[in-house]
Design a protein around this motif. Structure first.
Motif, PDB file in Angstrom:
ATOM      1  N   GLU A 263       0.831  -1.194   0.000  1.00 57.44           N
ATOM      2  CA  GLU A 263       0.000   0.000   0.000  1.00 57.44           C
ATOM      3  C   GLU A 263       0.870   1.251   0.000  1.00 57.44           C
ATOM      4  OE1 GLU A 263      -2.736   0.011   3.140  1.00 57.44           O
ATOM      5  OE2 GLU A 263      -3.817  -1.765   2.486  1.00 57.44           O
ATOM      6  N   GLU A 435      -8.029  -9.624  -1.792  1.00 55.28           N
ATOM      7  CA  GLU A 435      -7.907  -8.579  -2.792  1.00 55.28           C
ATOM      8  C   GLU A 435      -9.070  -7.608  -2.643  1.00 55.28           C
ATOM      9  OE1 GLU A 435      -7.763 -10.382  -6.598  1.00 55.28           O
ATOM     10  OE2 GLU A 435      -5.829 -11.385  -6.256  1.00 55.28           O
ATOM     11  N   PRO A 436      -8.914  -6.388  -3.112  1.00 54.10           N
ATOM     12  CA  PRO A 436     -10.025  -5.428  -3.035  1.00 54.10           C
ATOM     13  C   PRO A 436     -11.232  -5.915  -3.833  1.00 54.10           C
ATOM     14  CG  PRO A 436      -7.955  -4.313  -3.523  1.00 54.10           C
ATOM     15  CD  PRO A 436      -7.683  -5.774  -3.637  1.00 54.10           C
ATOM     16  N   ARG A 447     -13.323   3.787  -2.008  1.00 57.56           N
ATOM     17  CA  ARG A 447     -12.007   3.492  -1.427  1.00 57.56           C
ATOM     18  C   ARG A 447     -12.148   2.261  -0.547  1.00 57.56           C
ATOM     19  NH1 ARG A 447      -8.606   4.410   3.057  1.00 57.56           N
ATOM     20  NH2 ARG A 447     -10.390   5.087   4.314  1.00 57.56           N
ATOM     21  N   TYR A 448     -11.164   1.361  -0.647  1.00 56.01           N
ATOM     22  CA  TYR A 448     -11.194   0.131   0.146  1.00 56.01           C
ATOM     23  C   TYR A 448     -10.173   0.223   1.270  1.00 56.01           C
ATOM     24  CZ  TYR A 448     -10.630  -4.765   1.443  1.00 56.01           C
ATOM     25  OH  TYR A 448     -10.535  -5.928   2.141  1.00 56.01           O
ATOM     26  N   SER A 450      -8.306  -1.801   3.609  1.00 57.81           N
ATOM     27  CA  SER A 450      -7.958  -3.206   3.797  1.00 57.81           C
ATOM     28  C   SER A 450      -7.702  -3.552   5.256  1.00 57.81           C
ATOM     29  CB  SER A 450      -6.721  -3.547   2.955  1.00 57.81           C
ATOM     30  OG  SER A 450      -5.613  -2.756   3.361  1.00 57.81           O
ATOM     31  N   SER A 453     -11.224  -3.773   6.558  1.00 59.96           N
ATOM     32  CA  SER A 453     -12.100  -4.494   5.628  1.00 59.96           C
ATOM     33  C   SER A 453     -13.428  -3.752   5.455  1.00 59.96           C
ATOM     34  CB  SER A 453     -12.337  -5.919   6.122  1.00 59.96           C
ATOM     35  OG  SER A 453     -12.974  -6.680   5.118  1.00 59.96           O
ATOM     36  N   LEU A 455     -15.503  -0.979   2.747  1.00 52.05           N
ATOM     37  CA  LEU A 455     -15.601  -0.287   1.457  1.00 52.05           C
ATOM     38  C   LEU A 455     -16.327   1.028   1.690  1.00 52.05           C
ATOM     39  CD1 LEU A 455     -15.253  -0.250  -1.627  1.00 52.05           C
ATOM     40  CD2 LEU A 455     -17.451  -1.442  -1.807  1.00 52.05           C
TER      41      LEU A 455
END
Length: 529
Positions: A263, A435-436, A447-448, A450, A453, A455
């Motif tokens: 990232e 994965e996104p 925007r994800y 991570s 977790s 969205l």
């Protein structure tokens, strides 16, 4: 289509901001803008007016006009689309839609206009893209600064360790040469720095319980360099070493997580600067500032319906100068029958009930004053609860469906016409993903996150042009309950109570002080569960 200039003028013809996109003399643009107020008729509904040479396409913004000067051969539909985009950008950069607010952010507005219009032609950009281009943030630069700071911290740590080792070696050497311990002396303190190292004698137990060691003239010469430092235990670590070790460890963990997850850095090395700029932008400048804020708590059911709707509001007063403290505030409640008002215990309840005037029970007592960073004094509180679903400003519908090895999730929003919502963020929890998610269609930006977790679906502004919107994304097979609860954040510049400050009444006579009013509706807890 050729846009000659984009300008913001007052209704009496005063030019506040003007950006020319073609070669044009100052006398000509001033003449064109000075002629514009004379061409607008009273009571007309048109958004443009033409002369022999140019066309004016305009839109009122409170007491101002947002104006495009184009040639007569340009496509007026394209001109209106450009004007609509600029009208969304102006509130994003201007602190207030008046002459003072426009003039304070003149350069920011000019930079934004340049991103929308290039050489007289409209660029294919959105409001979010313009804001991103104007911020000019560089993730590579932030990463470089973080790596550089990490190397500096690591070097400082090693230097302190080496200095501590040198001090320890000198102490051991002196102990071996002179031998014998002196019970009457305490242990010494070791202090290390980048420029000098000093050993000074002090009382108290250091190496062992109550025993000391002999000090020579050589050590006394080091003690003479201590520059007045206070004695302490020899086992105490160098000053500030623990703090810097922790900082370096956190930076290393952050860099390792970046390498593992691939990232980019999204946090600045000094976030306090941004917060200070934001706080400075919201500091009041008028002698008297009144803030009406409502906090919205709503819980919607995922299958439809509403289980909770609660609005809590407060009117706060902030006075900068003590001489303006002897005042009363006259308000207009708005006539919403569901709103229940409650005054502060120090307020005159009868005066408020009969005349809608907020004043202290003791008229000779002034209101407290505060600095620009204070929150102000609460004058009035109100609350509204309702079971009517039409009062909800934004409804969210989520439809997960499993098909094969994929889960298709469709989310749509519907906004009420009561408010124009700003900075809307709809946060959808997701199951743990490698994965996104694959976003197939969206009205806005996404925007994800991570790490959590989640969205995040972002819409800068919801007005009459986009009262409804949808998003569709695909994830691996998951239970429908894993996409709830959905959290929503937004703000608005109008409130349910429609409370307005009508006037400021000075008790000591004379002209009333200048005042400003801020109105804001924010979400405190808004969920779909």
């Amino acid at each position: 289509m050729v846009v000659l200039a984009a300008s913001i003028v007052s209704k009496n013809g005063k030019v506040l901001v003007s950006r020319q996109f073609v070669d044009m003399s100052r006398i000509r643009i001033e003449g064109l803008l000075a002629a514009f107020p004379k061409l607008i008729g009273i009571g007309k509904q048109h958004t443009y007016v033409e002369t022999e040479n140019v066309r004016y396409v305009y839109q009122p913004i409170e007491a101002l006009y947002l104006l495009l000067v184009t040639n007569k051969q340009s496509n007026i539909l394209d001109d209106l689309e450009t004007l609509r985009l600029l009208s969304k950008l102006v509130p994003e950069y201007a602190m207030s839609l008046d002459e003072e607010g426009i003039c304070q952010t003149a350069f920011e507005l000019i930079f934004a206009f340049d991103e929308v219009i290039s050489l007289g032609h409209k660029e294919n950009v959105t409001v979010a893209q313009v804001k991103q281009y104007c911020e000019m943030e560089s993730h590579e630069e932030k990463l470089h600064k973080l790596l550089l700071q990490n190397k500096i911290d690591e070097t400082k740590r090693r230097m302190k360790e080496e200095a501590s080792k040198i001090d320890q070696m000198k102490i051991e050497k002196n102990r071996g040469n002179k031998g014998g311990f002196m019970s009457s002396m305490g242990s010494g303190r070791i202090e290390s720095s980048f420029s000098d190292m000093s050993i000074s004698s002090g009382g108290g137990g250091g190496f062992g319980s109550g025993s000391g060691f002999g000090l020579t003239n050589d050590i006394d010469s080091f003690a003479s360099k201590s520059k007045g430092r206070q004695p302490s235990s020899a086992t105490a670590p160098p000053k500030g070493l623990g703090m810097k070790l922790g900082k370096n460890q956190r930076a290393n963990q952050f860099l390792e997580s970046l390498k593992a997850e691939g990232e980019m850095i999204v946090e600045d090395a000094q976030p306090s600067k941004l917060s200070s700029h934001i706080a400075a932008a919201h500091q009041p400048t008028d002698p008297v500032t009144l803030t009406a804020e409502e906090k919205l708590n709503v819980t919607l059911k995922r299958d439809g319906g509403m289980s909770n709707f609660d609005v809590q509001g407060q009117l706060s007063l902030q006075i900068l100068n003590p001489e303006d403290g002897l005042i009363q505030v006259q308000i207009e409640a708005g006539g919403n029958p569901g709103v229940i008002f409650k005054t502060h215990p120090n307020m005159n309840k009868e005066l408020f009930a009969n005349e809608n005037i907020l004043g202290l029970r003791d008229p000779s007592r002034p209101f407290p004053t505060g600095q620009t960073g204070d929150a102000g004094v609460g004058l009035l509180k109100w609350r509204m609860q309702s079971a009517d679903e039409s009062m909800v400003p934004l409804t969210i519908n989520c439809w997960p469906s499993v098909s094969g090895n994929e889960t298709f999730v469709s989310i749509e929003y519907e906004a009420s016409s009561m408010f124009d919502l700003r900075n809307v963020v709809i946060s959808v929890p997701l199951p743990a993903l490698r994965e996104p998610p694959s976003v197939r269609q969206i009205d806005g930006e996404w925007r994800y996150d991570s790490r959590n977790s989640v969205l995040e679906w972002s819409i800068l502004l919801i007005d009459n042009s986009n009262r409804s919107g949808s998003m569709e994304f695909v994830v691996p097979p998951a239970d429908s309950s894993s996409f709830f609860p959905i959290s929503v954040r937004f703000s608005a510049t109008s409130t349910y109570s429609e409370l307005k400050v009508v006037n400021i009444l000075p008790l000591k006579g004379g002209a009333p002080p200048k005042f400003s009013q801020r109105t804001q509706l924010i979400t405190e807890n808004y969920q779909v569960a």
